[in-house]
Motif scaffolding. Structure first.
Motif, PDB file in Angstrom:
ATOM      1  N   ARG A   1       3.286  -1.834 -12.498  1.00 19.92           N
ATOM      2  CA  ARG A   1       2.371  -1.357 -13.543  1.00 19.92           C
ATOM      3  C   ARG A   1       1.637  -2.523 -14.199  1.00 19.92           C
ATOM      4  N   ARG A   2       2.371  -3.588 -14.534  1.00 17.22           N
ATOM      5  CA  ARG A   2       1.748  -4.778 -15.136  1.00 17.22           C
ATOM      6  C   ARG A   2       0.777  -5.420 -14.147  1.00 17.22           C
ATOM      7  N   ALA A   3       1.163  -5.498 -12.881  1.00 13.74           N
ATOM      8  CA  ALA A   3       0.289  -6.070 -11.854  1.00 13.74           C
ATOM      9  C   ALA A   3      -0.992  -5.247 -11.716  1.00 13.74           C
ATOM     10  N   THR A   4      -0.878  -3.929 -11.789  1.00 16.40           N
ATOM     11  CA  THR A   4      -2.048  -3.054 -11.699  1.00 16.40           C
ATOM     12  C   THR A   4      -2.982  -3.294 -12.888  1.00 16.40           C
ATOM     13  N   CYS A   5      -2.415  -3.479 -14.070  1.00 18.62           N
ATOM     14  CA  CYS A   5      -3.231  -3.767 -15.254  1.00 18.62           C
ATOM     15  C   CYS A   5      -3.994  -5.080 -15.078  1.00 18.62           C
ATOM     16  N   LEU A   6      -3.349  -6.096 -14.505  1.00 17.09           N
ATOM     17  CA  LEU A   6      -4.024  -7.379 -14.269  1.00 17.09           C
ATOM     18  C   LEU A   6      -5.172  -7.218 -13.268  1.00 17.09           C
ATOM     19  N   ILE A   7      -4.966  -6.378 -12.267  1.00 19.60           N
ATOM     20  CA  ILE A   7      -6.021  -6.131 -11.275  1.00 19.60           C
ATOM     21  C   ILE A   7      -7.189  -5.381 -11.908  1.00 19.60           C
ATOM     22  N   LEU A   8      -6.889  -4.337 -12.674  1.00 16.61           N
ATOM     23  CA  LEU A   8      -7.945  -3.542 -13.309  1.00 16.61           C
ATOM     24  C   LEU A   8      -8.730  -4.352 -14.346  1.00 16.61           C
ATOM     25  N   ALA A   9      -8.073  -5.311 -14.984  1.00 18.67           N
ATOM     26  CA  ALA A   9      -8.751  -6.180 -15.953  1.00 18.67           C
ATOM     27  C   ALA A   9      -9.482  -7.329 -15.258  1.00 18.67           C
ATOM     28  N   GLU A  10      -9.437  -7.324 -13.930  1.00 25.29           N
ATOM     29  CA  GLU A  10     -10.080  -8.344 -13.091  1.00 25.29           C
ATOM     30  C   GLU A  10      -9.558  -9.750 -13.372  1.00 25.29           C
ATOM     31  N   LYS A  11      -8.287  -9.836 -13.743  1.00 23.06           N
ATOM     32  CA  LYS A  11      -7.635 -11.127 -13.937  1.00 23.06           C
ATOM     33  C   LYS A  11      -6.881 -11.554 -12.681  1.00 23.06           C
ATOM     34  N   ALA A  12      -6.688 -10.599 -11.759  1.00 21.22           N
ATOM     35  CA  ALA A  12      -5.960 -10.884 -10.528  1.00 21.22           C
ATOM     36  C   ALA A  12      -6.557 -10.086  -9.390  1.00 21.22           C
ATOM     37  N   GLU A  13      -6.257 -10.527  -8.177  1.00 27.71           N
ATOM     38  CA  GLU A  13      -6.714  -9.789  -6.995  1.00 27.71           C
ATOM     39  C   GLU A  13      -5.500  -9.354  -6.184  1.00 27.71           C
ATOM     40  N   LEU A  14      -5.640  -8.226  -5.524  1.00 27.72           N
ATOM     41  CA  LEU A  14      -4.570  -7.656  -4.721  1.00 27.72           C
ATOM     42  C   LEU A  14      -4.509  -8.369  -3.364  1.00 27.72           C
ATOM     43  N   LEU A  15      -3.320  -8.877  -3.018  1.00 30.33           N
ATOM     44  CA  LEU A  15      -3.130  -9.492  -1.700  1.00 30.33           C
ATOM     45  C   LEU A  15      -2.350  -8.578  -0.769  1.00 30.33           C
ATOM     46  N   GLU A  16      -1.328  -7.912  -1.292  1.00 31.29           N
ATOM     47  CA  GLU A  16      -0.495  -6.989  -0.506  1.00 31.29           C
ATOM     48  C   GLU A  16      -0.181  -5.777  -1.368  1.00 31.29           C
ATOM     49  N   ASP A  17      -0.126  -4.601  -0.748  1.00 35.04           N
ATOM     50  CA  ASP A  17       0.316  -3.411  -1.475  1.00 35.04           C
ATOM     51  C   ASP A  17       1.572  -2.869  -0.795  1.00 35.04           C
ATOM     52  N   ASP A  18       2.283  -1.986  -1.506  1.00 31.46           N
ATOM     53  CA  ASP A  18       3.542  -1.463  -0.959  1.00 31.46           C
ATOM     54  C   ASP A  18       3.378  -0.112  -0.262  1.00 31.46           C
ATOM     55  N   GLY A  19       2.143   0.314  -0.074  1.00 32.84           N
ATOM     56  CA  GLY A  19       1.899   1.552   0.663  1.00 32.84           C
ATOM     57  C   GLY A  19       1.760   2.788  -0.199  1.00 32.84           C
ATOM     58  N   THR A  20       2.126   2.695  -1.464  1.00 36.95           N
ATOM     59  CA  THR A  20       1.978   3.850  -2.347  1.00 36.95           C
ATOM     60  C   THR A  20       0.691   3.695  -3.149  1.00 36.95           C
ATOM     61  N   VAL A  21       0.255   4.786  -3.755  1.00 36.35           N
ATOM     62  CA  VAL A  21      -0.986   4.785  -4.523  1.00 36.35           C
ATOM     63  C   VAL A  21      -0.691   5.266  -5.937  1.00 36.35           C
ATOM     64  N   LEU A  22      -1.213   4.518  -6.926  1.00 32.90           N
ATOM     65  CA  LEU A  22      -1.112   4.933  -8.327  1.00 32.90           C
ATOM     66  C   LEU A  22      -2.392   5.704  -8.640  1.00 32.90           C
ATOM     67  N   ARG A  23      -2.239   6.920  -9.171  1.00 30.66           N
ATOM     68  CA  ARG A  23      -3.401   7.782  -9.389  1.00 30.66           C
ATOM     69  C   ARG A  23      -3.550   8.135 -10.859  1.00 30.66           C
ATOM     70  N   SER A  24      -4.815   8.235 -11.253  1.00 25.16           N
ATOM     71  CA  SER A  24      -5.147   8.773 -12.564  1.00 25.16           C
ATOM     72  C   SER A  24      -6.172   9.880 -12.324  1.00 25.16           C
ATOM     73  N   GLU A  25      -6.750  10.414 -13.370  1.00 24.82           N
ATOM     74  CA  GLU A  25      -7.712  11.500 -13.227  1.00 24.82           C
ATOM     75  C   GLU A  25      -8.958  11.062 -12.461  1.00 24.82           C
ATOM     76  N   VAL A  26      -9.378   9.814 -12.676  1.00 20.07           N
ATOM     77  CA  VAL A  26     -10.624   9.353 -12.064  1.00 20.07           C
ATOM     78  C   VAL A  26     -10.455   8.150 -11.136  1.00 20.07           C
ATOM     79  N   LEU A  27      -9.225   7.689 -10.939  1.00 19.71           N
ATOM     80  CA  LEU A  27      -9.018   6.446 -10.208  1.00 19.71           C
ATOM     81  C   LEU A  27      -7.766   6.508  -9.343  1.00 19.71           C
ATOM     82  N   ALA A  28      -7.836   5.926  -8.171  1.00 22.17           N
ATOM     83  CA  ALA A  28      -6.657   5.771  -7.310  1.00 22.17           C
ATOM     84  C   ALA A  28      -6.595   4.300  -6.898  1.00 22.17           C
ATOM     85  N   VAL A  29      -5.468   3.646  -7.198  1.00 25.37           N
ATOM     86  CA  VAL A  29      -5.301   2.217  -6.936  1.00 25.37           C
ATOM     87  C   VAL A  29      -4.036   2.017  -6.104  1.00 25.37           C
TER      88      VAL A  29
END
Length: 165
Positions: free
Chosen positions: A20-48
Motif C-alpha cells: 500500500r505504501r509502495a503504491t502511494c509512492l508510485i501514484l505520487a510519482e516519487k517512485a517507479e514500478l520495477l516488479e509487480d506481484d501479479g495482483t491488481v489494486l483497484r479503486s472506482e476509477v483506477l487499477a494499479v
C-alpha cells in the motif's frame, strides 16, 4: 497485504514497506514500478498493479551502514534454523562463550542451538563440553536485514539484492 522492496535511484536496497505504501509512492510519482506481484489494486476509477519492487526517482543519502539488529529471529535466519552443534532444528540460542564468564551478546558469540545441545553445553565453552560448532559465528552480510524484515525473500527481489540464493 504484501511487502515491497524499495530501491534507491542507484538500485541500492533501502527498505521494505507495505504494498500500500509502495503504491502511494508510485501514484505520487516519487517512485517507479520495477516488479509487480501479479495482483491488481483497484479503486472506482483506477487499477494499479500491486508493487513488489519499486525504485525511487531521486537519490536518498543513507547516513549510516545498515546493520541487521541482533534478535532471535535474525540468529535463526543466519543459521538457517539449524543447531550449530548437531544440525537438528534449532529452538534456542546459545552464547558460545557464556555470558556468566564475560561473553558478550554480539553476533560473533551467539549461535542457534537445539535444546538438548544447549542443556549439554550449559555454562561451558564448546571445548570444555567436547562440542564443536559447524561454522564460526559471524555478523550477517550487509543485506541480511531484508531477510529478517520478511519471512521469505520473494523471487522477484533476488535480482536486486546481493544475497546468495
Amino acid at each position: 497485504m504484501h511487502s515491497a522492496l524499495v530501491l534507491n535511484a542507484s538500485y541500492e536496497p533501502l527498505s521494505v514497506v507495505s504494498s500500500r505504501r509502495a503504491t502511494c509512492l508510485i501514484l505520487a510519482e516519487k517512485a517507479e514500478l520495477l516488479e509487480d506481484d501479479g495482483t491488481v489494486l483497484r479503486s472506482e476509477v483506477l487499477a494499479v498493479p500491486s508493487p513488489s519492487v519499486i525504485r525511487l526517482r531521486y537519490m536518498v543519502k543513507v547516513p549510516y551502514v545498515r546493520r541487521t539488529a541482533m534478535s532471535r529471529r535474525a540468529v535463526f535466519a543466519r543459521d538457517d534454523h539449524r543447531c550449530q552443534y548437531c544440525g537438528a532444528r534449532a529452538d534456542s540460542i546459545d552464547h558460545v562463550h557464556p555470558r556468566s564468564r564475560g561473553g558478550l551478546h554480539v553476533w560473533e558469540n551467539v549461535a542457534a542451538a537445539c535444546r538438548p545441545c544447549n542443556l549439554t553445553k550449559r555454562d561451558r565453552t564448546p571445548e570444555e563440553a567436547g562440542m564443536r560448532l559447524a561454522r564460526p559465528c559471524r555478523a550477517p552480510r550487509q543485506s541480511a536485514w531484508v531477510v529478517v524484515a520478511t519471512s521469505a525473500v520473494p523471487d522477484a527481489w533476488r535480482a536486486y539484492l546481493p544475497i546468495a540464493s
